[in-house]
Scaffold this motif. Sequence first.
Motif, PDB file in Angstrom:
ATOM      1  N   ILE A 124       0.775  -1.225  -0.172  1.00  0.00           N
ATOM      2  CA  ILE A 124      -0.218  -0.155  -0.265  1.00  0.00           C
ATOM      3  C   ILE A 124       1.012   1.215   0.096  1.00  0.00           C
ATOM      4  O   ILE A 124       1.900   1.483   0.292  1.00  0.00           O
ATOM      5  CB  ILE A 124      -1.062  -0.053   0.917  1.00  0.00           C
ATOM      6  CG1 ILE A 124      -0.695  -0.107   1.851  1.00  0.00           C
ATOM      7  CG2 ILE A 124      -2.131  -0.920   1.413  1.00  0.00           C
ATOM      8  CD1 ILE A 124      -0.572   0.275   3.478  1.00  0.00           C
ATOM      9  N   ASP A 125       0.227   2.338  -0.598  1.00  0.00           N
ATOM     10  CA  ASP A 125       0.599   3.895  -0.127  1.00  0.00           C
ATOM     11  C   ASP A 125       0.827   3.875   1.209  1.00  0.00           C
ATOM     12  O   ASP A 125       0.076   3.763   2.166  1.00  0.00           O
ATOM     13  CB  ASP A 125       0.308   4.506  -0.969  1.00  0.00           C
ATOM     14  CG  ASP A 125       1.100   5.919  -1.459  1.00  0.00           C
ATOM     15  OD1 ASP A 125       1.886   6.020  -1.517  1.00  0.00           O
ATOM     16  OD2 ASP A 125       0.756   6.693  -2.698  1.00  0.00           O
ATOM     17  N   THR A 126       1.684   5.462   0.750  1.00  0.00           N
ATOM     18  CA  THR A 126       1.783   5.994   2.642  1.00  0.00           C
ATOM     19  C   THR A 126       0.634   6.525   2.215  1.00  0.00           C
ATOM     20  O   THR A 126      -0.370   6.825   1.492  1.00  0.00           O
ATOM     21  CB  THR A 126       2.885   6.829   2.638  1.00  0.00           C
ATOM     22  OG1 THR A 126       3.158   7.981   1.669  1.00  0.00           O
ATOM     23  CG2 THR A 126       4.544   6.109   2.886  1.00  0.00           C
ATOM     24  N   MET A 127       0.068   7.033   3.510  1.00  0.00           N
ATOM     25  CA  MET A 127      -1.067   7.804   3.691  1.00  0.00           C
ATOM     26  C   MET A 127      -1.127   9.601   3.691  1.00  0.00           C
ATOM     27  O   MET A 127      -2.975   9.322   3.468  1.00  0.00           O
ATOM     28  CB  MET A 127      -2.151   7.614   5.432  1.00  0.00           C
ATOM     29  CG  MET A 127      -2.864   6.719   5.707  1.00  0.00           C
ATOM     30  SD  MET A 127      -3.719   5.614   4.792  1.00  0.00           S
ATOM     31  CE  MET A 127      -5.061   6.466   4.366  1.00  0.00           C
ATOM     32  N   ASP A 128      -0.491   9.429   3.058  1.00  0.00           N
ATOM     33  CA  ASP A 128      -0.145  10.927   2.263  1.00  0.00           C
ATOM     34  C   ASP A 128       0.458  10.447   0.821  1.00  0.00           C
ATOM     35  O   ASP A 128       0.830  10.934  -0.149  1.00  0.00           O
ATOM     36  CB  ASP A 128       0.618  12.041   3.358  1.00  0.00           C
ATOM     37  CG  ASP A 128       2.627  11.511   3.324  1.00  0.00           C
ATOM     38  OD1 ASP A 128       2.828  10.124   2.813  1.00  0.00           O
ATOM     39  OD2 ASP A 128       3.152  11.974   3.258  1.00  0.00           O
TER      40      ASP A 128
END
Length: 123
Positions: A70-74
């Motif tokens: 997953i990508d980071t939350m930012d």
Amino acid sequence: MAEIEAYKKLVSDYSHAVDFIIIYINEAHPIGEWSFDGDKHKWTQAKNVDDRVAGAGVLNEHEIGCEITIDTMDNQAALLYGAWPERLFVIHDGIVVYDGGQGPPGYDVKAVGDFVKKYVKSL
């Protein structure tokens, strides 16, 4: 992810020579934003890591045959690679050697497959 069966075949055909990874980024069609009535999966935009992991888990159900992360939350991967809503890359030794362009119009599994086939032969 569009064309999932074609991507699965690409992974199956070339995973002996190259590594594949999917990075699950922002939801492309979240409820209340860009959702469509015909969407099979109805999701809200991820508000935390657990939400994003759950979204990526749907891809895992397809048994694609490659790592899914997953990508980071930012949204650093999406921002750095201009990947929203979807995009295909080939990266070799830290260098982007193929950039498929932003999807949906630039998302072409056949084109990346043709590239990988030629690229693997050139190594």
